[in-house]
Design an enzyme around this catalytic site. Structure first.
Site, PDB file in Angstrom:
ATOM      1  N   ASP A 271      68.854 -58.316  54.051  1.00  0.00           N
ATOM      2  CA  ASP A 271      68.636 -56.956  53.549  1.00  0.00           C
ATOM      3  C   ASP A 271      69.930 -56.381  52.977  1.00  0.00           C
ATOM      4  O   ASP A 271      69.932 -55.760  51.904  1.00  0.00           O
ATOM      5  CB  ASP A 271      68.136 -56.054  54.669  1.00  0.00           C
ATOM      6  CG  ASP A 271      66.669 -56.285  55.008  1.00  0.00           C
ATOM      7  OD1 ASP A 271      65.970 -56.925  54.200  1.00  0.00           O
ATOM      8  OD2 ASP A 271      66.229 -55.832  56.077  1.00  0.00           O
TER       9      ASP A 271
ATOM     10  N   GLU B 126      65.454 -62.427  49.372  1.00  0.00           N
ATOM     11  CA  GLU B 126      65.244 -63.863  49.521  1.00  0.00           C
ATOM     12  C   GLU B 126      66.417 -64.660  48.950  1.00  0.00           C
ATOM     13  O   GLU B 126      66.772 -65.724  49.479  1.00  0.00           O
ATOM     14  CB  GLU B 126      63.933 -64.275  48.847  1.00  0.00           C
ATOM     15  CG  GLU B 126      62.695 -63.587  49.403  1.00  0.00           C
ATOM     16  CD  GLU B 126      62.520 -63.800  50.902  1.00  0.00           C
ATOM     17  OE1 GLU B 126      62.944 -64.859  51.406  1.00  0.00           O
ATOM     18  OE2 GLU B 126      61.993 -62.893  51.566  1.00  0.00           O
TER      19      GLU B 126
END
Length: 489
Positions: A422, A329
């Site tokens: 990611d 995030e």
């Protein structure tokens, strides 16, 4: 980090003239017939003034959509993990990391949740298109607003009536989906609590649509030929405004938040954000467990409102796994993905408004929708053509169709952005083994689709699948000479 987004509603984005805009629309200087000066009937589609306006709107739409395409082409991470992978790319094979029982459960859940999802999508689209592209919508709005005399209140009544009807049409499919979630243990809500959330969501829809439609129809009435200029600008501003106020206005409507108590986890997360160069004001916990057992976290807000938000369901996971998901995030925040997404959405809305003008000034389309094309003498001047509040059903039908057409592009871009986040998480934590175990836990707890088909990718998948993300972690490990996580099976 949810992999599916629910589609429960109607649903994202002048040449020199001989006269001023006010002159073109004016009935007379005194506003005869009770209409204010400048609130005249939309001119017939064949007039020179309207042709100029339509050409200008078409050019603006092309320019704005070209800008959207350019921004997406230049900013989307089409290759989120650039470079050569020693030994070749890892296979995205569910059988490597998921047990036969986990794979079977995923397939069974997918088979159970797809019918209400597809049926709800088709039914909702059918209802809104029938309302918008046949006289039924105009008749329904006429009935719903028959006792309302003031024009602004008629628009409010029409907006509330149509959006409520569409929500009711989708309600059986939402109930069906919720029943599936309950059967598989993903939903923890009571039915009264679920219904309360549906009412809250409908209330938010009423507010947004009412404000937008009041402003739009005021522009249509005041500037019958060039209302698209103000509407496109207003749509751009509205998207930006909603993006900024959503975390502090809308999120608290559905969840209660409290600061994560002082302790090692809070200190580690704030330290990781600082090390990553992402200013974060607080770490909050959302009471998601009263609705779901799913795991999730996100970074919300801008500037002084930016905060890390953890689902309370996530707090039971091992600390390294929580740090892995928060690092993902933080990747969104560091790359300003929300800001770029807001810009693209705002440009898309502005372009869509220009296209909407071309459709809403089509006499053939207006007649098909049961609204006069601007030359019906029995209606007041400010109530003809696109200015007729009965065209709200047509407008919502066009918005629904546009939203559906835009979804594949949005999902494709979103999957690339999620993959880049990611990669950011892996670069920040340098712990691919924990990343793999976290993705496994997310996929199992959320019963994610481990082998989505092409249609599911197009319509629903805003994130890569769990096996895709695990394979990327193994690629990253090879590229960075870190121990490659072995198969979990």
């Amino acid at each position: 980090m949810s992999e599916r987004s629910e589609s429960g509603g109607v649903g994202g984005r002048p040449p020199t003239r001989d006269k001023t805009e006010a002159d073109e629309g004016r009935v007379d200087e005194s506003g005869a017939g009770g209409e204010p000066a400048g609130a005249g009937p939309p001119p017939a589609a064949g007039t020179a003034g309207t042709r100029r306006a339509r050409i200008a709107a078409a050019v603006a739409a092309v320019v704005l959509f070209a800008a959207v395409g350019a921004v997406l082409a230049l900013t989307t991470p089409w290759n989120p993990l650039p470079g050569r992978v020693p030994g070749g790319h890892a296979a995205a094979d569910p059988a490597l990391d998921f047990s036969p029982a986990e794979i079977a459960r995923s397939r069974a859940f997918d088979s159970a949740v797809n019918p209400p999802a597809y049926a709800g999508l088709l039914a909702g689209l059918a209802v809104v298109l029938v309302l918008g592209l046949t006289p039924l919508g105009a008749r329904f709005i006429g009935w719903a607003t028959a006792r309302v005399r003031r024009r602004p209140l008629r628009i409010v009544a029409a907006a509330v009536a149509v959006t409520t009807l569409l929500r009711l049409a989708g309600l059986p499919f939402h109930i069906w989906s919720e029943s599936v979630l309950r059967r598989y243990g993903l939903s923890t809500q009571s039915w009264p609590a679920w219904l309360t959330d549906q009412l809250k969501s409908l209330g938010v829809t009423w507010v947004i649509y009412t404000v937008a439609l009041l402003l739009l129809y005021a522009l249509i009435r005041r500037f019958p030929r060039y209302w698209w200029t103000g509407a496109a600008s207003g749509g751009f501003v509205l998207v930006v405004l909603v993006s900024f106020i959503y975390p502090v206005v809308v999120e608290p409507v559905f969840n209660d938040f409290h600061s994560l108590k002082q302790g090692q986890l809070r200190s580690d997360l704030l330290a990781m954000a600082k090390r990553d160069g992402v200013p974060v004001e607080d770490v909050l916990v959302a009471d998601a467990s009263r609705r779901t057992t799913s795991l999730n976290a996100y970074v919300s807000g801008f500037g002084s409102t930016r905060r890390i938000v953890l689902y309370d369901t996530l707090l039971k996971s091992p600390r390294p796994r929580i740090e892995s998901i928060v690092a993902h995030e933080l990747g969104h925040a560091k790359r300003d993905d929300v800001l770029w997404g807001t810009l693209v959405g705002a440009l898309g809305i502005a372009g869509a408004v220009c296209l909407l003008y071309l459709l809403m000034t089509s006499p053939r389309l207006l007649r098909r929708a049961g609204a006069d094309p601007g030359d019906a003498p029995e209606r007041a001047p400010g109530e003809r053509g696109a200015a007729d509040p009965r065209t709200i059903a047509l407008l919502l039908a066009l918005v629904a169709a546009g939203t559906l057409l835009a979804a594949p592009v949005q999902n494709l871009v979103s999957r690339r952005i999620e993959a880049r986040a990611d990669a950011h998480a892996l670069n920040l934590t340098r712990d691919p083994a924990t990343f793999v175990s976290m993705q496994h836990e997310l996929s199992v707890r959320n019963i994610s689709d481990l082998s989505p088909d092409a249609l599911e990718y197009i319509l629903w998948m805003s994130h890569p699948s769990g096996p895709d993300r695990i394979a990327m972690a193994r690629d990253w490990a090879r590229m960075n000479q870190v121990a490659v996580p072995p198969p979990l099976r």
